[in-house]
Design an enzyme around this catalytic site. Structure first.
Site: not given
Ligand code: GLV
Length: 319
Positions: A236, A265, A283
């Site tokens: 993360r 993000e 991601h």
């Protein structure tokens, strides 16, 4: 069995599909053969539903749980569950599962791909050729060899273990940090990430994001990793202090980074766009058609186990 008015009773257990508008469940058709689905906390079924299927990073907060008084299971569709209030689930006796091993090989492949790209400069070389610089500038700056690198894995769960397996095959050595030393694992263990960094050329971050692991890769760790160091993050964004990482990269205080995840993000620090020693990815390390198929199996198996009082397939464990 037929009811008085001759309608067939529906014995499929009830499952709440909890999703943000942008995250629809791809396996709805498969689930519907086994479970009765609804998708609103405002539905009358919310008071009696015992299982919730959480799609992607949809938050499950104490407020969500307040609206589901009969809930006993949260089935997550992701590997990391930082969007689920795990302490509150625990306090209320609600079990939580994640994607188990469904994504692990895919994420590990991607971590290795990012590392090879950073070291051998594959994406940067591609940009060099496409931009027509080859005929003008001739030779391209050399990259670095992967074999022989000392790899520090932060979080040796199912993803970290797959990363280790792959990199040993490339001729790297592996050491790791996780909450606890794993008795059955022979790789050297470091109880803190700073010491792991001192003894590594590369840190691959693949642990869960929790209060304890927030910014686990900080200024001290980056300094300990040193000028020849590389950071790969497939966990993360907030596991890494992004501002510090950007400073280290801009000032050439580490060799490079391969990043699939970011703190905010889909917004990423603009400085990173200008850096040729950074490989950026939106991601998607977990995502392949094969991993979705494996995820379907895990989700259905967890729900079936729960409704037949059997052990859950992938109860969430923090590494
Ligand atoms: O990042 C994706 C996941 O945690 O599954």
């Amino acid at each position: 069995m037929a009811t008085e008015d001759n309608e067939v009773e529906d014995h499929r257990p009830l499952v709440l599909i909890h999703h943000l508008p942008s995250f629809k469940l791809p396996l709805q058709d498969r689930l519907i053969t086994h479970f009765r689905l609804f998708d609103s906390l405002a539905s009358p079924e919310a008071s009696s539903v015992r299982a919730l299927m959480c799609v992607g990073p949809t938050p499950v907060t104490a407020d969500t749980l307040d609206r589901l008084p009969s809930l006993r299971l949260v089935v997550g569709s992701s590997a990391g569950l930082d969007h689920v209030d795990l302490a509150e689930c625990h306090r209320r006796g609600i079990a939580v599962t994640n994607s188990g091993d469904a994504y692990s090989e895919n994420v590990a492949d991607y971590a290795v791909a990012l590392l090879l790209d950073v070291l051998r400069r594959v994406s940067a070389a591609d940009r060099f050729v496409r931009s027509g610089l080859w005929p003008q500038m001739g030779e391209y700056p050399l990259g670095r060899k992967l074999g022989g690198k000392r790899i520090g894995i932060v979080g040796l769960g199912s993803i970290g273990s797959e990363v280790a397996k792959r990199l040993v095959a490339f001729g790297c050595t592996v050491a790791y940090n996780s909450r606890n030393k794993k008795p059955s694992v022979l790789y050297p263990y470091y109880a803190n990430v700073h010491d792991l960094a001192v003894n590594s050329d590369v840190l691959i971050v693949c642990c869960a994001l929790t209060n304890e692991t927030y910014h686990i890769i900080n200024k001290d760790v980056l300094t300990a990793l040193g000028k020849e160091g590389v950071i790969i993050n497939v966990g993360r964004g907030a596991l890494v202090d992004e501002k510090e990482l950007v400073q280290f990269l801009v000032q050439g205080e580490i060799v490079g980074a391969g990043l699939d995840v970011f703190e905010n993000e889909p917004n990423i620090p603009k400085e990173l766009f200008a850096l040729d020693n950074v490989v950026l990815s939106p991601h998607l390390a977990v995502l392949t058609p094969e991993s979705f198929e494996a995820l379907n199996e895990v989700i259905i198996a967890n729900l079936k186990a729960f409704f037949s009082n059997k052990p859950l397939l992938s109860p969430f464990q923090q590494e």
